[in-house]
Each structure stands twice: as C-alpha cells, then as structure tokens.
Motif scaffolding. Structure first.
Motif, short mmCIF file in Angstrom:
data_model
loop_
_atom_site.label_atom_id
_atom_site.label_comp_id
_atom_site.label_asym_id
_atom_site.label_seq_id
_atom_site.Cartn_x
_atom_site.Cartn_y
_atom_site.Cartn_z
N SER A 39 43.35 17.46 -55.55
CA SER A 39 42.46 17.81 -54.45
C SER A 39 41.00 17.71 -54.87
O SER A 39 40.16 17.19 -54.13
N LYS A 40 40.67 18.17 -56.06
CA LYS A 40 39.30 18.09 -56.56
C LYS A 40 38.86 16.64 -56.73
O LYS A 40 37.73 16.28 -56.40
N GLN A 72 38.21 15.16 -53.26
CA GLN A 72 36.95 15.68 -52.74
C GLN A 72 35.76 15.02 -53.42
O GLN A 72 34.77 14.66 -52.79
N THR A 103 32.98 12.69 -51.57
CA THR A 103 31.55 12.99 -51.71
C THR A 103 30.80 11.76 -52.20
O THR A 103 29.72 11.43 -51.72
N SER A 136 40.30 11.32 -41.51
CA SER A 136 38.88 11.65 -41.65
C SER A 136 38.01 10.93 -40.62
O SER A 136 36.81 11.13 -40.60
#
Length: 136
Positions: free
Chosen positions: A7-8, A11, A15, A54
């Motif tokens: 998940s990190k 993300q 970004t 998204s």
C-alpha cells in the motif's frame, strides 16, 4: 512484503505520478540541413490507458515521418476521466493537436480504438455543421 508495504509503495507511486502532468520527449536526429517540410505526411500513433478506480488516464503519442523515423513522442496524464472511451477520445484529440502544433498540414492519426472514427466529407455534405461553426 506485507499488505501495508504494498500500500505504501502504491501511494508513493501515485504521488510520483501526480507530479508528472505532462512530459514531452523529442528525439533529435542530425540530418544535416534537411528539415521536415510542413506538407510532409506524418503518422501520429496514439493510445490511452485508463484506471477506473482512480478515474485517471495516460495518453501516449508517437510522431513518425514517412520513413518511419520518430520525430517526437509525448505522454500526458489526466485526472477526472469517466471512461475508457473518454480516455481514447482525449488521446485522439491530443494527437491532432500535436500534429497541428508541429506545423504539419497532412496527418494520419492511427490508434487501436474502434469507437473513434474520423472521415472527410466535403463542406457541401456537412452544410449544417459548417453553418453553425461559421455563425459561432
């Protein structure tokens, strides 16, 4: 790797993608004095990728001359895209705009979408649209 690690990473990647709104890549080839003529026929290939979750898409464009040499390429990211059809249509529009901005008078726009079809008709066959555009 745990789910949290994945998940990190995702993300972090998203970004990073947010910072890449538009990037134009141009290949410079030394051909001596030869410069592409405005009336040279070129092909602009386009494609789009769409992420439904998204509502984002990426347009990819490549400009080739009649010999198949790459004249330019472009990648554009978009937010708030509603469907794959909209993403493909936007990529097709960007292909046309890229060709015009490069100053070419004759273009072949090439993509794999069967949902977008442009066809030339003489002004007399398209009188209504021509009149509306002229009045606007």
């Amino acid at each position: 790797m745990t789910g949290r690690d994945i998940s990190k990473r995702i993300q972090s990647y998203l970004t990073e993608l947010d910072g890449l709104e538009e990037r134009t890549l141009t290949l410079s080839v030394d051909r001596g004095h030869i410069r592409p003529e405005r009336n040279m026929r070129v092909r602009i290939y386009f494609d789009a990728a769409f992420d439904k979750r998204s509502s984002r898409s990426v347009s990819r464009l490549v400009v080739l001359d009649f010999m198949g040499e790459i004249l330019a390429s472009k990648i554009v990211m978009h937010n708030a895209i509603s469907s794959l059809l909209a993403a493909k249509a936007l990529a097709g529009l960007q292909a046309i705009q890229l060709g015009i901005s490069m100053g070419f008078n004759s273009l072949a726009i090439v993509g794999d979408s069967r949902t977008i079809d442009f066809q030339f008709v003489h002004r007399l066959e398209n009188e209504c649209a021509h009149t509306l555009a002229h009045e606007a």
